[in-house]
Scaffold this motif. Structure first.
Motif, mmCIF file in Angstrom:
data_model
loop_
_atom_site.group_PDB
_atom_site.id
_atom_site.type_symbol
_atom_site.label_atom_id
_atom_site.label_comp_id
_atom_site.label_asym_id
_atom_site.label_seq_id
_atom_site.Cartn_x
_atom_site.Cartn_y
_atom_site.Cartn_z
ATOM 1 N N GLY A 134 3.208 -42.030 60.173
ATOM 2 C CA GLY A 134 3.079 -42.527 61.536
ATOM 3 C C GLY A 134 2.490 -43.921 61.592
ATOM 4 O O GLY A 134 2.903 -44.750 62.420
ATOM 5 N N ASN A 135 1.538 -44.196 60.710
ATOM 6 C CA ASN A 135 0.954 -45.528 60.672
ATOM 7 C C ASN A 135 1.996 -46.577 60.301
ATOM 8 O O ASN A 135 2.010 -47.687 60.853
ATOM 9 C CB ASN A 135 -0.209 -45.577 59.674
ATOM 10 C CG ASN A 135 -1.443 -44.844 60.184
ATOM 11 O OD1 ASN A 135 -1.518 -44.491 61.365
ATOM 12 N ND2 ASN A 135 -2.384 -44.586 59.301
ATOM 13 N N ALA A 187 3.898 -47.440 63.326
ATOM 14 C CA ALA A 187 3.108 -48.331 64.181
ATOM 15 C C ALA A 187 3.111 -49.745 63.621
ATOM 16 O O ALA A 187 3.174 -50.728 64.376
ATOM 17 C CB ALA A 187 1.672 -47.815 64.309
ATOM 18 N N LYS A 220 -2.602 -46.616 67.144
ATOM 19 C CA LYS A 220 -2.612 -45.587 66.099
ATOM 20 C C LYS A 220 -3.457 -44.369 66.461
ATOM 21 O O LYS A 220 -2.996 -43.235 66.374
ATOM 22 C CB LYS A 220 -3.106 -46.188 64.778
ATOM 23 C CG LYS A 220 -2.037 -46.939 64.007
ATOM 24 C CD LYS A 220 -2.628 -47.791 62.887
ATOM 25 C CE LYS A 220 -3.641 -47.066 62.043
ATOM 26 N NZ LYS A 220 -4.204 -47.938 60.985
ATOM 27 N N ILE A 271 -0.619 -41.700 67.036
ATOM 28 C CA ILE A 271 -0.318 -41.180 65.700
ATOM 29 C C ILE A 271 -1.302 -40.088 65.298
ATOM 30 O O ILE A 271 -0.909 -39.018 64.811
ATOM 31 C CB ILE A 271 -0.321 -42.307 64.655
ATOM 32 C CG1 ILE A 271 0.679 -43.407 65.029
ATOM 33 C CG2 ILE A 271 -0.020 -41.745 63.272
ATOM 34 C CD1 ILE A 271 2.107 -42.924 65.179
ATOM 35 N N ALA A 319 -0.165 -36.270 64.339
ATOM 36 C CA ALA A 319 -0.166 -35.952 62.912
ATOM 37 C C ALA A 319 -0.782 -34.581 62.675
ATOM 38 O O ALA A 319 -0.247 -33.761 61.908
ATOM 39 C CB ALA A 319 -0.925 -37.027 62.135
ATOM 40 N N ARG A 371 8.535 -37.663 62.790
ATOM 41 C CA ARG A 371 8.981 -39.019 63.116
ATOM 42 C C ARG A 371 9.584 -39.072 64.518
ATOM 43 O O ARG A 371 9.298 -39.987 65.293
ATOM 44 C CB ARG A 371 9.994 -39.508 62.081
ATOM 45 C CG ARG A 371 10.491 -40.924 62.337
ATOM 46 C CD ARG A 371 11.220 -41.493 61.140
ATOM 47 N NE ARG A 371 12.424 -40.766 60.806
ATOM 48 C CZ ARG A 371 12.576 -40.014 59.713
ATOM 49 N NH1 ARG A 371 11.578 -39.883 58.866
ATOM 50 N NH2 ARG A 371 13.714 -39.391 59.473
ATOM 51 N N CYS A 416 6.839 -39.029 67.104
ATOM 52 C CA CYS A 416 6.179 -40.331 67.221
ATOM 53 C C CYS A 416 7.031 -41.302 68.025
ATOM 54 O O CYS A 416 6.529 -41.989 68.923
ATOM 55 C CB CYS A 416 5.891 -40.909 65.839
ATOM 56 S SG CYS A 416 4.586 -40.069 64.928
#
Length: 316
Positions: free
Chosen positions: A221-222, A225, A263, A267, A271, A285, A288
């Motif tokens: 996820g980061n 971003a 984030k 995220i 997560a 994904r 997100c």
């Protein structure tokens, strides 16, 4: 010239799509950009709406034609090569970004950024402005996102409210970027603990090389971003090296600064939620990307970076 104008009609901050493709061939056909997949009996073509696309990530087993690259450049689409699943992205040496070459790029944002960046005090003020914006975004999103609220992420809960108020006060009293980074790290660590307790995830330690789902999803996820942050900075014409938080020795540090705005809000909770539900990487994904769209994350990043650049006359 009309075609070029039409392709750029949608502002990057308003565009909806980030495409990740693998095992296909990207080409131009009949004035459109398509990707070709090999089916068992016949090849299949799929259209890419490039005027509404922010960036195109090409994963394993992909190729792209020169004609397709020309149309993508005309539409201002950022094209990158990445590994499987869209990662690694930006933070790895094997990534190559191909940016459309145009003399008509904005200059006011870079000039505004430079007006304060060489002054240590003003750069610290910009960093504080980013961190306060980060808190405001979390308040806005967690206040109205019912899915996150049902999972236990409620902005008015005592522990979350107290943590954010304390962080806000620490931001204002910080006397250096190092002190600000330490406050940020402590706050994110507390958010991890809150997430673990809300979700009932069990034992958790944040380690980027760990193989448990929560750590893997946080990494993934980061990276997403970072992609939004890099796109924002490229469109506004601000080089990634002019960071306000992460130091002047990291070439892409400003990407990290900008990505930090979203984030923890988007995220981090998803997560842990997806890890608890044993979701697949693709499902995480998609969650997100849907969250980015629902909460206009890209538009928020544009607004904050532009505001910082154009109001950079901070008091020393």
């Amino acid at each position: 010239m009309e075609q070029l104008t039409d392709l750029k009609a949608i502002l990057h901050s308003k565009r909806a799509n980030i495409y990740y493709l693998e095992k296909c061939r990207v080409m131009q056909k009949d004035g459109r950009v398509l990707y070709l997949t090999e089916a068992q009996n016949e090849n299949q073509y799929w259209n890419i709406p490039i005027a509404n696309t922010t960036c195109l990530l090409l994963g394993t087993g992909t190729s792209i034609t020169q004609a397709a690259m020309r149309m993508l450049a005309q539409a201002g689409v950022l094209v990158g090569f990445c590994g499987g699943g869209g990662t690694p992205l930006l933070m790895a040496t094997e990534i190559e970004w191909l940016t459309p070459q145009s003399e008509y790029r904005p200059t006011e944002y870079l000039q505004g950024w430079m007006s304060f960046w060489f002054d240590d005090e003003k750069r610290l003020s910009a960093a504080k402005q980013f961190q306060q914006a980060r808190i405001r975004f979390m308040h806005r999103v967690w206040h109205k996102d019912r899915d996150l609220q049902q999972a236990g992420f409620r902005i008015d809960d005592v522990d979350i409210d107290s943590l954010l108020k304390h962080f806000s006060a620490q931001i204002e009293s910080a006397e250096s970027v190092t002190e600000l980074l330490q406050c940020e790290a402590r706050t994110t660590k507390q958010l991890y603990k809150i997430a673990v307790n809300r979700i009932g995830y069990g034992d958790f330690t944040r380690e980027r090389d760990a193989e448990d789902l929560a750590n893997a999803f946080l990494n993934h996820g980061n990276y997403l971003a970072y992609g939004l942050a890099a796109t924002t900075l490229w469109v506004l014409g601000i080089p990634h090296g002019f960071a306000v938080m992460h130091g002047k020795t990291r070439r892409g540090a400003l990407v990290f600064d900008v990505a930090d705005l979203i984030k923890d809000t988007l995220i981090l909770p998803w997560a842990f939620i997806c890890a608890k539900e044993n979701a697949t990487e693709q499902e995480f994904r998609q969650q997100c990307l849907q969250a980015f769209t629902d909460h206009k994350a890209l538009e928020f990043l544009f607004d904050e970076v532009k505001n910082t650049a154009l109001t950079g006359s901070f008091e020393s």
